[in-house]
Design an enzyme around this catalytic site. Sequence first.
Site, short mmCIF file in Angstrom:
data_model
loop_
_atom_site.label_atom_id
_atom_site.label_comp_id
_atom_site.label_asym_id
_atom_site.label_seq_id
_atom_site.Cartn_x
_atom_site.Cartn_y
_atom_site.Cartn_z
N TRP A 127 41.45 40.14 29.59
CA TRP A 127 41.14 40.51 30.91
C TRP A 127 41.57 42.03 31.05
O TRP A 127 42.74 42.45 30.53
CB TRP A 127 42.07 39.81 32.06
CG TRP A 127 41.97 40.11 33.57
CD1 TRP A 127 40.82 40.48 34.11
CD2 TRP A 127 42.90 40.22 34.29
NE1 TRP A 127 41.08 40.53 35.50
CE2 TRP A 127 42.49 40.58 35.55
CE3 TRP A 127 44.45 40.06 34.41
CZ2 TRP A 127 43.07 40.91 36.97
CZ3 TRP A 127 45.03 40.46 35.38
CH2 TRP A 127 44.54 40.56 36.68
N ASP A 208 48.80 32.91 30.45
CA ASP A 208 48.24 33.39 31.44
C ASP A 208 47.19 32.23 32.03
O ASP A 208 46.20 31.86 31.53
CB ASP A 208 47.44 34.75 31.50
CG ASP A 208 46.89 35.11 33.12
OD1 ASP A 208 47.08 34.40 34.04
OD2 ASP A 208 46.56 36.32 33.03
N ALA A 210 45.14 31.04 34.91
CA ALA A 210 44.90 31.59 36.24
C ALA A 210 43.62 30.59 36.85
O ALA A 210 43.19 30.71 37.95
CB ALA A 210 44.12 32.96 36.19
#
Length: 394
Positions: A127, A208, A210
């Site tokens: 990202w 991470d 998400a």
Amino acid sequence: MFETLKERPADGILTLMQLYKDDPRPTKIDLGVGVYKDATGLTPVMRAVKAAEHQLWETQDSKVYTGLAGDPAFGDAMVRLVLADAVARDNIAAVATPGGTGAVRQAFELVRMARPGARVFVSDPTWPNHLSILNYLEMERVDYRYFDEESRGVDFYGMIADLKTAKAGDVVLLHGCCHNPTGANLNMTEWQAVVDVLVETGAVPMIDIAYQGFGDGLEEDAAATRLVASSVPECIIAASCSKNFGIYRERTGLLMAVSQNAEARKLHQDTLAFLNRQNFSFPPDHGARIVTMILNDEALRADWMAELEEVRGNMLGLRSQLAGELQRLSGSDRFGFLAQHRGMFSRLGTTKDKVEQMRSENGIYMVADSRMNIAGLNAETIPVLAKAIIDAGV
Ligand code: LMR
């Protein structure tokens, strides 16, 4: 004094949002920013969220500060959602943060505080905001191979080889599920191999997560995070509620630091609270409270899970429709990866020029690296996109 400020590089995803807005063509198709959309192009407020907000409006009698870590009930509920019983609760420090990005930022700061010279290993690609924040914090980063441009799957052997160069004191950033931007993910056997490398090298994983619930299901999507957290002595987890609860603008996230014992946990908890205090003081509460109410109420939770399953099913349906249409038009299976990818995104794997060509000729907006938000499609736009992909010679 402010004349010394320099222009900052524009964020590609946010720039694309603006370009899309400014495009007058009614046939334009937005496959940019990672926001779920239903078949009519709307990003609805989930039913359970509406119901919880209604209840909250009726019952909340004060908006006085919570704690620096947010409401502990939110931390408990989210730790259960992400980690279930993979790690003893006593060993997990947790603070609420403004969204998953807030958790990522605090996690990097925690690393920098603990180990000023730590290197952060990131997937190539990752990202873009991971990179931007690392740059901003002046932290050293090392890319590890991840995406295989040929198969559009994971370059597993390249990844493992690169992770083996990490050392104790380094951090390895991993996407818990639904890799952003590629959509290509490890299977559980491959995750186990990653864990073995982490144990061997002593590097600390940072996960991470998400998009829990957007890939193979709520439990399935958390399996890798649980495996990692239960296998290594220390780990950091940044979780977001933006997508799976559809509460993007409420900025709701949780940062967890998993350690070996309650003593280490206390130090982590105090440090994370300190970092919150320095950066924004008390974290936002509205979204966190809604999430807590949903997770702790049987009926709301069941309704939320049912709607999340619909969302997930819709995205899987769009994936197979797009792969099918491309197979029909190309007469080959070379786009089959689109049905294998999971989550909101797929990286098509084409050049910036072809992405631009599809934008100017067909009004199709995907990120310059050819990341497409699959949720931006519907039955009508799938044939349009498929034709544009073939016409562009992808
Ligand atoms: C995305 O990757 O599109 C989302 O995570 C939104 C964002 O903040 O970039």
